[in-house]
Design a protein around this motif. Structure first.
Motif, PDB file in Angstrom:
ATOM      1  N   GLU A   1       0.832  -1.206   0.000  1.00 35.63           N
ATOM      2  CA  GLU A   1       0.000   0.000   0.000  1.00 35.63           C
ATOM      3  C   GLU A   1       0.868   1.259   0.000  1.00 35.63           C
ATOM      4  O   GLU A   1       0.508   2.268  -0.613  1.00 35.63           O
ATOM      5  N   ILE A   2       1.999   1.211   0.672  1.00 33.46           N
ATOM      6  CA  ILE A   2       2.937   2.336   0.611  1.00 33.46           C
ATOM      7  C   ILE A   2       3.387   2.544  -0.826  1.00 33.46           C
ATOM      8  O   ILE A   2       3.453   3.680  -1.319  1.00 33.46           O
ATOM      9  N   ARG A   3       3.671   1.454  -1.526  1.00 34.01           N
ATOM     10  CA  ARG A   3       4.102   1.548  -2.922  1.00 34.01           C
ATOM     11  C   ARG A   3       3.031   2.220  -3.784  1.00 34.01           C
ATOM     12  O   ARG A   3       3.326   3.057  -4.640  1.00 34.01           O
ATOM     13  N   GLN A   4       1.762   1.856  -3.570  1.00 30.05           N
ATOM     14  CA  GLN A   4       0.668   2.451  -4.330  1.00 30.05           C
ATOM     15  C   GLN A   4       0.472   3.924  -3.948  1.00 30.05           C
ATOM     16  O   GLN A   4       0.163   4.760  -4.803  1.00 30.05           O
ATOM     17  N   SER A   5       0.650   4.236  -2.681  1.00 34.88           N
ATOM     18  CA  SER A   5       0.528   5.633  -2.245  1.00 34.88           C
ATOM     19  C   SER A   5       1.594   6.505  -2.894  1.00 34.88           C
ATOM     20  O   SER A   5       1.340   7.672  -3.228  1.00 34.88           O
ATOM     21  N   LEU A   6       2.778   5.962  -3.074  1.00 33.61           N
ATOM     22  CA  LEU A   6       3.840   6.704  -3.764  1.00 33.61           C
ATOM     23  C   LEU A   6       3.421   7.026  -5.199  1.00 33.61           C
ATOM     24  O   LEU A   6       3.664   8.139  -5.697  1.00 33.61           O
ATOM     25  N   ASN A   7       2.781   6.068  -5.865  1.00 34.80           N
ATOM     26  CA  ASN A   7       2.285   6.313  -7.225  1.00 34.80           C
ATOM     27  C   ASN A   7       1.229   7.420  -7.231  1.00 34.80           C
ATOM     28  O   ASN A   7       1.208   8.270  -8.132  1.00 34.80           O
ATOM     29  N   ILE A   8       0.350   7.408  -6.240  1.00 36.18           N
ATOM     30  CA  ILE A   8      -0.711   8.415  -6.161  1.00 36.18           C
ATOM     31  C   ILE A   8      -0.114   9.798  -5.918  1.00 36.18           C
ATOM     32  O   ILE A   8      -0.549  10.791  -6.516  1.00 36.18           O
ATOM     33  N   ILE A   9       0.887   9.879  -5.057  1.00 34.93           N
ATOM     34  CA  ILE A   9       1.535  11.171  -4.785  1.00 34.93           C
ATOM     35  C   ILE A   9       2.126  11.745  -6.064  1.00 34.93           C
ATOM     36  O   ILE A   9       1.968  12.941  -6.357  1.00 34.93           O
ATOM     37  N   GLU A  10       2.792  10.916  -6.836  1.00 38.39           N
ATOM     38  CA  GLU A  10       3.363  11.377  -8.111  1.00 38.39           C
ATOM     39  C   GLU A  10       2.281  11.932  -9.031  1.00 38.39           C
ATOM     40  O   GLU A  10       2.442  12.997  -9.644  1.00 38.39           O
TER      41      GLU A  10
END
Length: 416
Positions: free
Chosen positions: A281-290
């Protein structure tokens, strides 16, 4: 025999459960201790070192937030509710703001939606890293604790750059957000994203794929998909048991319908799966931030507050955010006076979001005054705590911190 005594002659009080305890079963009380079980006591009955009964005894930090909310101005409840889980402040308070906006019959501008989504994902990462760090302490893995808390500072700093406050941001307000992002924020956010992506691979090596840790997590605290659904488990704990439920997916809100991301789901339902879900989920949140930063950078820096409130803003407020005076966008200014005297039309509304630990739900009722008539909160930790009673029995006593830590339970969020 007195009416206040049971048949065995033991004094009996209302709400007290009187039952015989077998001689070969020992009762052990874990907590309440802040650095251990949190603000909660866990009553465990042991047959040797095997747990046969586990009773989570909650309520040691109850603060009557729902009742307090009925005596405060609408805007003052935002910092009040942040105290439920200060490390996930935006996700915790956003559904309250959304529910009030429904009563006001307003919708925030698109830019405000992206800014809210941005902070929600920053908070989600910080919340997961906090949970992983505490998990490391429970397992005696001090390196994970130091890594996770150190890396969390990167995202705490991002949140402070965006909002002006380190933990309790009070960033989403009725009709929008308190301010736009600083000029240098996109570059700082992208640096943080690149850094954390590399770190996640190291987390897998030192912790999740560590043979010693895997032996303590695999097959421990298994909760099946059917049992998770029966108990009403939410958030990463439900998704670790194969339930593909996420409010961002089921009932999209803010900018999430416009973003591309996945919902990590595991089938094993054990402590290891619950840890892996949070990493993914952290990995997906990083994508969303970008994605959110890219959108905010490409679109005009205007419209972060609904016209109803913006038109009533003092000249100084507008000058700061329109760049007519130095340091525009870098410092917070006081809220507009309109918020202090806001009266919300009579009615009922509800809203929910996907917070770091799962679904966060608010029911708000107004009678037309400047304070709420009723506010009801259902937090993810409230939904998840029941799992301990059913998952822990049958395991060894030393498996208790493993299972407890894997659920990322946060007592103040439940007790509120």
């Amino acid at each position: 025999m007195s009416a206040q005594e049971s048949s065995s002659g033991v004094p009996h009080l209302p709400g007290m459960e009187v039952r015989p305890v077998e001689r070969n079963v020992y009762e052990v009380q874990i907590g309440p201790a802040h650095p251990g079980s949190g603000h909660m006591r866990i009553i465990v009955e042991l047959d040797g070192d095997v747990m046969v009964r586990v009773d989570p005894d909650i309520g040691f930090v109850h603060r009557t937030m729902e009742k307090l909310a009925e005596g405060r101005d609408w805007i003052k409840n935002i910092p009040l509710f942040e105290r439920m889980a200060i490390l996930d402040a935006c996700n915790i308070t956003l559904p309250y703001v959304e529910a009030v906006e429904k009563l006001l019959d307003i919708e925030p501008p698109e830019r405000a939606k992206y800014l809210r989504t941005l902070l929600c994902e920053i908070n989600r990462i910080a919340s997961h890293l906090y949970g992983m760090g505490i998990f490391g302490v429970f397992l005696g893995h001090s390196t994970l604790y130091m890594w996770a808390f150190g890396d969390r500072e990167v995202f705490v700093q991002l949140a402070e750059d965006l909002t002006g406050a380190r933990l309790t941001h009070s960033y989403p307000v009725f009709g929008g957000v308190r301010r736009d992002m600083p000029d240098d924020f996109p570059d700082n956010a992208r640096k943080a994203v690149r850094y954390m992506r590399n770190r996640l691979n190291e987390y897998a090596k030192i912790f999740l794929n560590n043979p010693n840790i895997r032996k303590r997590l695999e097959g421990v605290g298994v909760i099946s998909k059917a049992r998770a659904a029966e108990l009403g488990i939410v958030g990463p704990n439900a998704r670790a048991s194969g339930i593909r439920y996420d409010v961002r997916l089921i009932e999209p809100y803010e900018a999430y319908p416009e973003l591309d991301f996945e919902i990590p789901v595991f089938e094993e339902g054990d402590s290891l799966a619950r840890a892996w879900v949070r990493v993914e989920e952290i990995r997906q949140s990083l994508n969303i931030i970008e994605q959110t930063v890219d959108w905010l950078e490409k679109h005009p820096r205007e419209g972060f507050m609904h016209d109803k409130f913006w038109k009533a803003a003092p000249k100084l407020y507008k000058d700061v955010y329109e760049g007519n005076i130095p340091y525009a966008g870098k410092y917070r200014v006081k809220l507009m006076p309109l918020f202090a005297t806001l009266k919300v039309p009579a009615g009922k509304a509800a809203a929910r979001v996907e917070a770091g630990r799962g679904e966060m739900f608010y029911y708000v009722e107004s009678d037309g005054k400047d304070v709420p008539y009723r506010v009801r909160v259902v937090s993810p930790s409230f939904r998840n705590v029941i799992a301990f009673k059913y998952v822990m029995p049958g395991h060894r006593f030393m498996d208790l911190p493993t299972i407890y830590g894997s659920f990322d339970y946060f007592p103040p969020e439940w007790d509120r």
